[in-house]
Design a protein around this motif. Structure first.
Motif, mmCIF file in Angstrom:
data_model
loop_
_atom_site.group_PDB
_atom_site.id
_atom_site.type_symbol
_atom_site.label_atom_id
_atom_site.label_comp_id
_atom_site.label_asym_id
_atom_site.label_seq_id
_atom_site.Cartn_x
_atom_site.Cartn_y
_atom_site.Cartn_z
ATOM 1 N N HIS B 102 37.166 -50.295 29.168
ATOM 2 C CA HIS B 102 38.345 -50.960 29.728
ATOM 3 C C HIS B 102 38.370 -52.429 29.332
ATOM 4 O O HIS B 102 37.332 -53.097 29.345
ATOM 5 C CB HIS B 102 38.346 -50.864 31.259
ATOM 6 C CG HIS B 102 38.619 -49.488 31.771
ATOM 7 N ND1 HIS B 102 37.667 -48.483 31.731
ATOM 8 C CD2 HIS B 102 39.736 -48.949 32.317
ATOM 9 C CE1 HIS B 102 38.187 -47.370 32.242
ATOM 10 N NE2 HIS B 102 39.437 -47.622 32.603
ATOM 11 N N GLY B 103 39.583 -52.924 29.011
ATOM 12 C CA GLY B 103 39.806 -54.352 28.805
ATOM 13 C C GLY B 103 40.754 -54.819 29.891
ATOM 14 O O GLY B 103 41.903 -54.393 29.917
ATOM 15 N N GLY B 104 40.253 -55.654 30.816
ATOM 16 C CA GLY B 104 41.072 -56.004 31.986
ATOM 17 C C GLY B 104 41.344 -54.742 32.771
ATOM 18 O O GLY B 104 40.424 -53.988 33.096
ATOM 19 N N GLU B 106 43.329 -52.348 31.614
ATOM 20 C CA GLU B 106 43.831 -51.371 30.642
ATOM 21 C C GLU B 106 42.702 -50.489 30.106
ATOM 22 O O GLU B 106 41.638 -50.979 29.745
ATOM 23 C CB GLU B 106 44.492 -52.188 29.517
ATOM 24 C CG GLU B 106 44.798 -51.494 28.235
ATOM 25 C CD GLU B 106 44.885 -52.529 27.087
ATOM 26 O OE1 GLU B 106 45.040 -52.092 25.937
ATOM 27 O OE2 GLU B 106 44.778 -53.753 27.340
ATOM 28 N N LEU B 108 41.008 -48.429 27.269
ATOM 29 C CA LEU B 108 41.094 -48.522 25.814
ATOM 30 C C LEU B 108 41.336 -47.147 25.192
ATOM 31 O O LEU B 108 40.872 -46.136 25.716
ATOM 32 C CB LEU B 108 39.797 -49.110 25.247
ATOM 33 C CG LEU B 108 39.370 -50.449 25.837
ATOM 34 C CD1 LEU B 108 38.090 -50.930 25.163
ATOM 35 C CD2 LEU B 108 40.471 -51.488 25.679
#
Lengths: 480, 480
Positions: B102-104, B106, B108
């Motif tokens: 996960h990025g933030g 969101e 992936l």
């Protein structure tokens, strides 16, 4: 064929006044500083770019050690529960954290953040390491990369991963921590001005713009050639904001348990972006000698002729022995003109050409990258002449940038003047200190407050925005 | 109170022969090299430990640059699809990868590995950077940390995150790549022997023990004081194993497109573990002067007496100016005996005491950490005397370790001898070259093959295990 490709490459730098942003990208990639990678928003630093970073690191690290700091290495993964201990901090960073959720095939019981910054892990360890007043101050720094999941990125200026140093210090008293934060800001100013030849505005950030979790944030702000601001370094006074939730306490001489007072401060590979946008020109980079991978490039002219290469190698060794970073470009498959272009693009401060005629005259033909001017230096005692030229280039790049900074900084007395001024540079204004006016200026002009200068010299008593009583002088600018 | 705590602390080092493993842990923590963290399997390097690493780095980095390598920085996150391009490689590393999902907020679309090693991202970038034979060789290195999700960990020896350098090079021919792999192994041997005073066995790993994806792996293997092996550095020849799937090709002089030949090589903070277990004794660390954060500790004796502190400070400045790393311990709240213990624990090679009587006699009273022996050095020209002592300590630590290594290495002719020998050291044996025998030895003795020495000197013709025809000399040992 390879040459022709490269030739075309060198020649295609977009003019600065046509499209500054494209000019920047052209210089960054064509000077071979970095490259884009398949990892979203992450760049690779190529040897020439990384060498600049190494030279910046060495200059900074020496100053950190001279002011009593020691380097350490902390884990790159930080458990989510630690990040959450300080409310403002987690709110500021959580949206841009990359999360590790699995180790091998196993799902973790707690997510781990790839560090966006390391206050929380430093505080966790400081709580273990600090017992008594005799352990204080504890002043540690680490060189590492950090990760912030950015939506839009630009090389060196804003990337998901970037390289930096982060100093984290603990002190017995509020005064001592405050002094430390100011001292490190001073170190950053010196690093920018004396090493990178980048003049800066030193001052205090507003409440709105300060670091998530800090009491006070100080910054050094540079001005790029498009008149926009670039925050070059920050230094934070946290008071006990972190040491309370993390229970970083010490037993004082009076037998009482007290909270430590904390600072943190950092500069990053952003400084390379600042270097480029402060000094670059139509032909590419112009590097200050103190951070130039090669300070001198040495070109043999007509070097099939007898004695030329020998003489050039002799000069090479003389300069090298004198501690000057020198590159001997003896490639025989590109022309001198080709080499001129390439080394100018790469910003090498001084070029020395030595051919049969030079040797006959006992000189080297020189070209400085900072000014368009050719001259000769006697081959006898060449190292001295070269060193003097380099010193002069270092100072001259600062002088040019400082003149630009002064010309592009103006006092503004109303919103119309402010709006106009931030299109070309920094606006110095009187401000009431209210967040409302700060927000309004941003909304109307897209400029933000940069910092509140230490030396105030007020020039009016009304806020540039609301017209009410002004409390302080402040700089506004559009920013990277 | 703090003193009493610390006093007890210093005195509680488990004897080596009672429990070597506990002795190691005691020394590591009490000498203040590292600490455990809340991140599973990850350690924090404290200033004293990190400073040793910085000194190792400087010595290694200089040698890398002298052999034509340049530093770069690559992304720490590697997309899963890149890892999967080389089959052996992904099989070897996938089970111990930490995954970012996960990025933030969101999720992936593709998982990203926190790099366990960087062959795949280097190859991806090399494929972009290399066009013609003129670009070769391309010899890059990076200093960074990597992550391997280990089940059980020990400080410096095996941790989830560790700090290292990884060199990755591309060459036009197989011969050149092979030479490079050997050259870097030689650099590692020199680093171990001349800098760390650690004698090593240089040789080639077996097929079973080689790096995931390599054609050949070379290693330098050290011997710890419990007789066990520690792999101190490895250098790999990949041939075109990675350059084919990653399409790292160059246009040769003959106009043909060819695959590059690749190497990689690395040493890590493991070397600090090797230092401790090679040189440490009942009183703690013994550091070779070349990597000692402080080479000399200077203790004023009876320093309330007139002239003592002045003289000690004068000596301090003299040594510092001579480029010697010196610590002046002028704490007035601990006794000299206390200080002796502490600096011995920390392994400082040379202690200088200066009191009123010493000053009257024009000498400093000295104690070397490598031998139990006191002597005096004249205060006139003190830097010369100190430097000579340091040079001698550096050599003597190597000599002691080398003698131990020789005594604990024996030729073995059958399984019984082998089993016995690997309980105390290295067994040199004849081997048929078959994996079956390698596995059987491990099963029966828990010893593994370390490496096949470059200089063979066979002493029989039958395999130590199966009795069939021997093909090579090989070292077996139990290993960290």
């Amino acid at each position: 064929m390879a040459n022709d490709n490269k030739k075309a490459f060198v020649e295609h730098i977009t003019p600065r006044d046509e499209n500054f942003s494209q000019w920047y990208t052209d210089v960054v990639t064509q000077a071979d500083l970095m490259d884009y990678t398949p990892v979203r928003g992450s760049m690779a630093l190529k040897p020439y770019g990384y060498r600049i970073w190494e030279l910046i690191q060495a200059e900074a690290d020496r100053r950190f050690k001279d002011t009593g700091h020691e380097n350490v290495a902390m884990p790159m993964l930080i458990p989510e529960s630690l990040l959450q201990k300080e409310a403002d901090h987690v709110e500021g960073f959580a949206p841009e954290v990359a999360w590790v959720t699995h180790g091998g095939t196993e799902k973790l019981t707690e997510r781990l953040a790839v560090r966006p910054t390391s206050e929380t892990i430093f505080c966790t360890m400081y709580a273990k390491w600090i017992q008594s007043y005799r352990d204080l101050p504890m002043k540690y720094n680490q060189w590492c990369s950090v990760m912030r999941w950015e939506k839009s990125t630009r090389p060196f200026l804003r990337t998901s991963e970037f390289w930096w140093q982060e100093g984290h210090t603990m002190h017995a008293t509020a005064e001592e921590a405050h002094e430390e934060a100011l001292q490190m800001l001073h170190v950053y100013r010196e690093l920018c001005e004396d090493v990178l030849s980048i003049p800066v505005f030193s001052g205090q950030k507003t409440e709105k713009e300060k670091f998530a979790g800090a009491n006070i944030t100080y910054s050094v702000e540079a001005m790029m050639q498009d008149g926009k601001a670039l925050q070059a370094g920050t230094s934070h006074d946290f008071g006990t904001n972190f040491s309370e939730p993390f229970e970083v306490q010490y037993l004082d001489k009076d037998g009482k348990l007290k909270y430590c007072h904390e600072t943190s401060w950092g500069v990053s590979t952003r400084l390379i972006g600042a270097l480029i946008m402060t000094h670059g020109d139509e032909r590419g980079l112009r590097l200050p000698p103190k951070v130039a991978p090669y300070q001198v490039v040495l070109l043999p002219i007509a070097f099939h002729k007898e004695g030329v290469l020998e003489k050039v190698k002799e000069v090479y060794n003389t300069l090298k022995d004198a501690g000057i970073r020198v590159k001997l470009d003896d490639r025989d498959y590109v022309s001198p003109g080709w080499k001129f272009n390439e080394w100018e693009l790469k910003g090498v401060p001084l070029r020395l050409e030595i051919g049969p005629r030079d040797i006959a005259n006992g000189v080297a033909t020189c070209a400085r990258r900072d000014v368009n001017e050719k001259f000769t230096l006697p081959l006898d005692n060449i190292a001295k002449g070269v060193q003097e030229s380099l010193d002069d280039i270092q100072k001259n790049l600062f002088a040019i940038a400082d003149k630009f900074k002064q010309e592009r900084t103006k006092d503004v007395h109303n919103m119309q003047e402010l709006e106009q001024q931030v299109n070309t540079g920094y606006a110095r204004a009187m401000w009431c200190g209210e967040r409302e006016c700060e927000d309004k200026v941003k909304e109307l002009t897209s400029a933000t407050t940069r910092n509140i200068p230490f030396t105030q010299e007020p020039f009016g008593d009304k806020c540039v925005c609301c017209g009410k009583e002004a409390k302080t002088v402040i700089y506004f600018a559009k920013a990277y």
